[in-house]
Design an enzyme around this catalytic site. Structure first.
Site, PDB file in Angstrom:
ATOM      1  CG  ASP A  15      -1.824  -1.477   1.340  1.00  0.00           C
ATOM      2  OD1 ASP A  15      -2.214  -1.763   0.018  1.00  0.00           O
ATOM      3  OD2 ASP A  15      -1.935  -1.773   2.308  1.00  0.00           O
ATOM      4  CE  LYS A  18       3.507  -2.521  -4.418  1.00  0.00           C
ATOM      5  NZ  LYS A  18       2.977  -2.298  -2.933  1.00  0.00           N
ATOM      6  N   GLY A  44      -4.555  -5.005  -4.201  1.00  0.00           N
ATOM      7  CA  GLY A  44      -5.604  -4.420  -4.840  1.00  0.00           C
ATOM      8  C   GLY A  44      -5.038  -3.058  -5.432  1.00  0.00           C
ATOM      9  CG  HIS A  45      -3.420  -1.017  -8.902  1.00  0.00           C
ATOM     10  ND1 HIS A  45      -3.253   0.241  -8.428  1.00  0.00           N
ATOM     11  CD2 HIS A  45      -2.851  -1.025 -10.215  1.00  0.00           C
ATOM     12  CE1 HIS A  45      -2.354   0.932  -9.182  1.00  0.00           C
ATOM     13  NE2 HIS A  45      -2.003   0.014 -10.486  1.00  0.00           N
ATOM     14  CD  GLN A 177       1.282  -9.138  -1.713  1.00  0.00           C
ATOM     15  OE1 GLN A 177       1.793  -9.325  -2.409  1.00  0.00           O
ATOM     16  NE2 GLN A 177       0.028  -8.813  -2.098  1.00  0.00           N
TER      17      GLN A 177
HETATM   18  P1  IMP Z   1      -2.068 -12.783   2.526  1.00  0.00           P
HETATM   19  O1  IMP Z   1      -1.119 -12.541   1.335  1.00  0.00           O
HETATM   20  O2  IMP Z   1      -3.440 -12.484   2.200  1.00  0.00           O
HETATM   21  O3  IMP Z   1      -1.645 -14.167   3.018  1.00  0.00           O
HETATM   22  O4  IMP Z   1      -1.828 -12.021   3.770  1.00  0.00           O
HETATM   23  C1  IMP Z   1      -0.929 -11.938   4.645  1.00  0.00           C
HETATM   24  C2  IMP Z   1      -0.331 -10.604   5.208  1.00  0.00           C
HETATM   25  O5  IMP Z   1      -0.054  -9.832   4.353  1.00  0.00           O
HETATM   26  C3  IMP Z   1      -1.499  -9.987   5.986  1.00  0.00           C
HETATM   27  O6  IMP Z   1      -1.136  -8.994   6.997  1.00  0.00           O
HETATM   28  C4  IMP Z   1      -2.083  -9.162   4.886  1.00  0.00           C
HETATM   29  O7  IMP Z   1      -2.934  -8.021   5.385  1.00  0.00           O
HETATM   30  C5  IMP Z   1      -0.855  -8.592   4.209  1.00  0.00           C
HETATM   31  N1  IMP Z   1      -1.118  -8.067   2.818  1.00  0.00           N
HETATM   32  C6  IMP Z   1      -1.374  -9.046   1.848  1.00  0.00           C
HETATM   33  N2  IMP Z   1      -1.430  -8.472   0.382  1.00  0.00           N
HETATM   34  C7  IMP Z   1      -1.365  -6.885   0.933  1.00  0.00           C
HETATM   35  C8  IMP Z   1      -1.612  -5.833   0.309  1.00  0.00           C
HETATM   36  O8  IMP Z   1      -1.668  -5.910  -0.953  1.00  0.00           O
HETATM   37  N3  IMP Z   1      -1.385  -4.752   1.021  1.00  0.00           N
HETATM   38  C9  IMP Z   1      -1.211  -4.682   2.185  1.00  0.00           C
HETATM   39  N4  IMP Z   1      -1.034  -5.934   2.962  1.00  0.00           N
HETATM   40  C10 IMP Z   1      -1.122  -7.029   2.501  1.00  0.00           C
HETATM   41 MG    MG Z   2      -2.901  -2.438  -1.720  1.00  0.00          MG
END
Ligand code: IMP
Ligand code: MG
Length: 331
Positions: A15, A18, A44-45, A177
């Site tokens: 977040d 990017k 998410g974008h 991420q």
């Molecule tokens: P997962 O990737 O859904 O397995 O989540 C693992 C951790 O990464 C959690 O703390 C999520 O909130 C975080 N996370 C995964 N994708 C994103 C993202 O795109 N933005 C922010 N946090 C993310």
């Molecule tokens: Mg995001």
């Protein structure tokens, strides 16, 4: 045959905006491909393009600019979500014909992965089946794009694409991420299941010498979504959340906030070999009117915006470009 690649990576916990940097770079028109190199629909974008709002989770931003957009082998793919995105792009007037591709080795997020992740509460995942899909990839029981009939028209062989092209290839790699969520470098187990650094981009078929610029993206403060303790007490953070609109694009969850951590940032800059550092959302902190960052685990306060910016510049390597950016800026 010539292969060049620039990479956009997150230096915090995702977040960092990017997407904004990727968009700006795409518009400059020098890229032949945009490659999403890690993650699934946990990312998410939100994109505003010609007055229309699009939310994408899988398909890289290149598609908005007529650049071939690839979901790489380092990603995991939810097929239904992929087709939903294709439809919404098409309905929104974006040309998707011969524009969107999936590496034949990309692994699939199945219904059983989704079900398994649906009630996850230990780490606070996005519940999109990401972890189970990567687990099955590494246990060698996963399903790949090449095994799925309906994906056939979109499949691409990355080796042929990058190494057999009659014209020079210039790839913009878009990471999902960020460093703090990287499976190897992040705050394990509060991490995602993929490689969020430049190394993750290279795993998709880019050799070391192909890498040119590395755009590292961070915010002037930190955010994190998940179950670990992150936000200190204090109503400043409530304000940062409000001013910065820090609610998840994928899950709508409030993001936990803290001051910028310069030690963590420097580490992420070094490990990624960042050449260009972008610090976003300066306007959020300006509106708050408090200039603070963390260094040596202590909070350091500055009198002015300029003092803090200068301190940041002096702290990172002198060989890198540093850009400060506002929420509405292009970079
Ligand atoms: P997962 O990737 O859904 O397995 O989540 C693992 C951790 O990464 C959690 O703390 C999520 O909130 C975080 N996370 C995964 N994708 C994103 C993202 O795109 N933005 C922010 N946090 C993310
Ligand atoms: Mg995001």
């Amino acid at each position: 045959m010539q292969l060049r690649a620039d990479v956009v990576v997150g230096l915090q916990a995702g977040d960092e905006a990017k997407g904004k940097v990727t968009h700006h770079l795409c518009k400059q028109g020098e890229y032949t491909h945009v490659l999403r190199f890690n993650g699934g629909c946990n990312a998410g974008h939100t994109i505003y393009h010609n007055g229309n709002k699009f939310v994408t989770h899988h398909i890289p931003a290149g598609v908005f600019f007529g650049i071939k957009s690839i979901i790489g082998a380092g990603c995991v793919l939810n097929i239904d979500q992929f087709f939903r995105e294709l439809k919404s792009l098409k309905d929104g007037g974006i040309n998707i014909n011969d524009m969107v591709y999936v590496s034949k080795n990309t692994h699939i997020i199945t219904d059983s992965h989704l079900n398994e992740d649906r009630n996850e509460s230990k780490l606070g995942t996005t519940r999109r089946g990401n972890g189970p899909a990567y687990r099955d990839k590494y246990s060698r029981t996963g399903l790949r794009a090449i095994d799925v009939e309906e994906l056939r028209p979109y499949l691409i062989d990355m080796y042929e694409e990058f190494y057999s092209s009659p014209v020079p290839v210039k790839v913009l790699c878009e990471g999902a991420q960020g460093f703090e969520l990287d499976i190897d470098w992040g705050d394990y187990p509060y991490v995602t299941s993929s490689h969020c650094t430049v190394a993750g981009a290279m795993l998709n078929g880019l050799h070391p010498k192909s890498i040119g610029k590395v755009w590292g993206v961070a915010k002037m403060y930190q955010t994190y979504v998940g179950t670990k303790d992150f936000e200190p007490a204090g109503d400043e953070f409530e304000k940062i959340r409000e001013y910065g609109e820090e609610f998840g694009a994928t899950t709508g969850r409030p993001r936990k906030c803290n001051w910028l951590d310069l030690d963590k940032l420097s580490k992420a800059v070094k490990v990624n070999g960042v050449t260009d550092l972008v610090l976003n959302k300066v306007d959020v902190i300006r509106r708050l009117g408090i200039w603070k960052l963390i260094i040596n685990r202590q909070v350091l306060e500055f009198n002015t915006e300029n003092d803090m910016k200068q301190y940041i510049k002096n702290s990172v390597s002198p060989n890198i470009n540093v850009y400060f950016s506002e929420s509405k800026d292009k970079i």
